[in-house]
Write an enzyme that holds these catalytic residues in place. Structure first.
Site, PDB file in Angstrom:
ATOM      1  N   SER A   1       0.793  -1.239   0.000  1.00 56.22           N
ATOM      2  CA  SER A   1       0.000   0.000   0.000  1.00 56.22           C
ATOM      3  C   SER A   1       0.820   1.282   0.000  1.00 56.22           C
ATOM      4  O   SER A   1       0.231   2.369  -0.111  1.00 56.22           O
ATOM      5  CB  SER A   1      -0.947   0.018   1.212  1.00 56.22           C
ATOM      6  OG  SER A   1      -2.081  -0.760   0.946  1.00 56.22           O
TER       7      SER A   1
ATOM      8  N   LYS B   1       0.260   3.860  -2.663  1.00 58.56           N
ATOM      9  CA  LYS B   1      -0.690   4.978  -2.563  1.00 58.56           C
ATOM     10  C   LYS B   1       0.010   6.324  -2.401  1.00 58.56           C
ATOM     11  O   LYS B   1      -0.650   7.373  -2.508  1.00 58.56           O
ATOM     12  CB  LYS B   1      -1.665   4.733  -1.429  1.00 58.56           C
ATOM     13  CG  LYS B   1      -2.546   3.498  -1.623  1.00 58.56           C
ATOM     14  CD  LYS B   1      -3.515   3.303  -0.474  1.00 58.56           C
ATOM     15  CE  LYS B   1      -4.437   2.120  -0.715  1.00 58.56           C
ATOM     16  NZ  LYS B   1      -3.881   0.843  -0.232  1.00 58.56           N
TER      17      LYS B   1
ATOM     18  N   SER C   1      -5.882   3.645   4.479  1.00 59.97           N
ATOM     19  CA  SER C   1      -5.302   2.899   3.363  1.00 59.97           C
ATOM     20  C   SER C   1      -6.386   2.252   2.503  1.00 59.97           C
ATOM     21  O   SER C   1      -6.251   1.118   2.043  1.00 59.97           O
ATOM     22  CB  SER C   1      -4.325   1.829   3.878  1.00 59.97           C
ATOM     23  OG  SER C   1      -3.501   1.355   2.836  1.00 59.97           O
TER      24      SER C   1
END
Length: 412
Positions: free
Chosen positions: A89, A92, A149
């Protein structure tokens, strides 16, 4: 983070040994600015010997790690920093970067509504449980991405900016190329496992530096808790997945990541005494070890180094002339703080800077495109060069505007 007594003794002894090394070499100045040459040598040496920049491995459990001064980009420590690994993640970071870039360029506003498609709502893993057809503001989507997230929020935002996730991913890869990232290729906007989706600690640190140029981002990444849908029947409590923002002094971001393949990853940033540091670890075995090693990397950086300021964010750098643009002249101001990294206690003297524009700048030109350099000298010696990028996009002017501009002096 708690450590056992034996670990503290080992760390203290290691730091004492590190600090003692410069004194043993009387012919070498102990305190001096890290010049481009010094930084390059440090990076080259570290690639062969990960512990070379400090004399010890500061992130023994990580597959890959790097610590970078956010202002100058100088590498303080690295370990296998160019290894291509699944980023989970922390992908991102690029999604947030393109969102902040679009906000600055006026393409979207924080109050704009973002509609959730069936596809975005179908995302598994970490999510804010968006329903098909549900609308949230860009502001709330950013909260969902930065704090929780949210994979669903990331896809919804990607579709808002790119039309489709695939188009947005192409934008992500184009931005990676613009930033000179050679270890990165994106296959999606949220970091869920996918073929041909990888990055490196080095590239993530560079992305993180770029994201931090948008000062408002830490209002999202540095907040520990908040709510979405607060006044609705289904309020959603957000708790930041990055616990360092609560437990580490000065920490205000940036992004955690985990998949079975990637293990535990983190791009962390903290600021103390005007010095901001970015620390990235990948492939850590668990959250406790990840947070402890990142805390140690940050501690080392703040203990050993300080920034010498060159320009503060918002200060004037000069005027940029744009050929055939809808704007013919654009004032250039520092988009972030410019400084050089120095060992604590170093004497800084005869330091000056100059702005050099790389030839004529012609429209159309995009936000983030390079236009020149800020060159820092100590005496006559170049000690650092900073790239200067376009602060906004400038389109090419139409023929009538160019005609009026070229003939305006005839009728004045």
């Amino acid at each position: 983070m708690k450590r056992t007594g034996k670990k503290w003794v080992a760390i203290i002894l290691g730091l004492q040994l590190i600090l003692a090394l410069p004194a043993a070499a009387a012919a070498v100045p102990a305190l001096q600015p890290l010049t481009p040459g010094t930084a390059e040598a440090l990076e080259a040496d570290s690639a062969a010997n990960p512990a070379s920049s400090t004399g010890s491995d500061l992130a023994p459990s990580a597959r890959s790690a790097i610590v970078m001064d956010a202002d100058s980009g100088t590498v303080i420590y690295e370990k296998n920093s160019h290894d291509k690994l699944p980023p989970a993640s922390i992908t991102k970071i690029m999604t947030m970067l393109l969102t902040m870039e679009a906000l600055k360029d006026g393409k979207i506003k924080l109050t704009d509504k973002v509609r959730t498609s069936d596809y975005a709502a179908s995302m598994g893993g970490s999510q804010i449980f968006l329903e098909p057809g549900e609308e949230m503001t860009v502001n709330d989507m950013l909260k969902g991405i930065a704090m929780a997230s949210g994979n669903d929020a990331s896809v919804a935002m990607a579709e808002k900016l790119g039309g489709t996730e695939a188009e947005f991913v192409a934008m992500m890869n184009a931005k990676a190329a613009q930033l000179g990232l050679k270890d990165t290729h994106f296959a999606n906007c949220n970091g869920l496992p996918a073929a041909d989706h990888y990055s490196s600690a080095h590239d993530i640190a560079v992305m993180s530096r770029e994201l931090l140029k948008y000062g408002d981002i830490t209002k999202y990444t540095g907040q520990y808790q908040d709510y979405l849908r607060k006044d609705s029947a289904k309020p959603f409590w957000l708790v930041n997945t990055n616990k360092l923002v609560r437990f580490y002094d000065g920490a205000d971001g940036l992004k955690t990541g985990y998949t079975t393949e990637a293990k535990y990853c983190l791009s962390a940033t903290a600021v103390r005494d005007g010095m901001r540091v970015v620390a990235v670890v990948m492939g850590e075995p668990n959250t406790k070890t990840r947070n402890a090693e990142v805390s140690g990397l940050l501690d080392y950086s703040f203990a050993q180094y300080a920034n010498y300021p060159i320009l503060k964010k918002g200060e004037s750098m000069g005027m940029l002339t744009i050929e055939k643009g809808v704007k013919s002249k654009l004032p250039l101001t520092a988009q972030n703080n410019y400084s050089i990294l120095m060992k604590k206690g170093a004497a800084a003297k005869d330091i000056r800077f100059e702005l050099k524009i790389d030839g004529p700048v012609k429209a159309p030109i995009k936000i983030g495109d390079p236009v020149g350099k800020l060159i820092v000298y100590q005496g006559d010696k170049v000690i650092k060069e900073f790239p200067v990028d376009m602060p906004v996009s400038v389109e090419r002017a139409g023929w009538w505007k160019l005609f009026k501009r070229s003939t305006g002096s005839l009728f004045s």
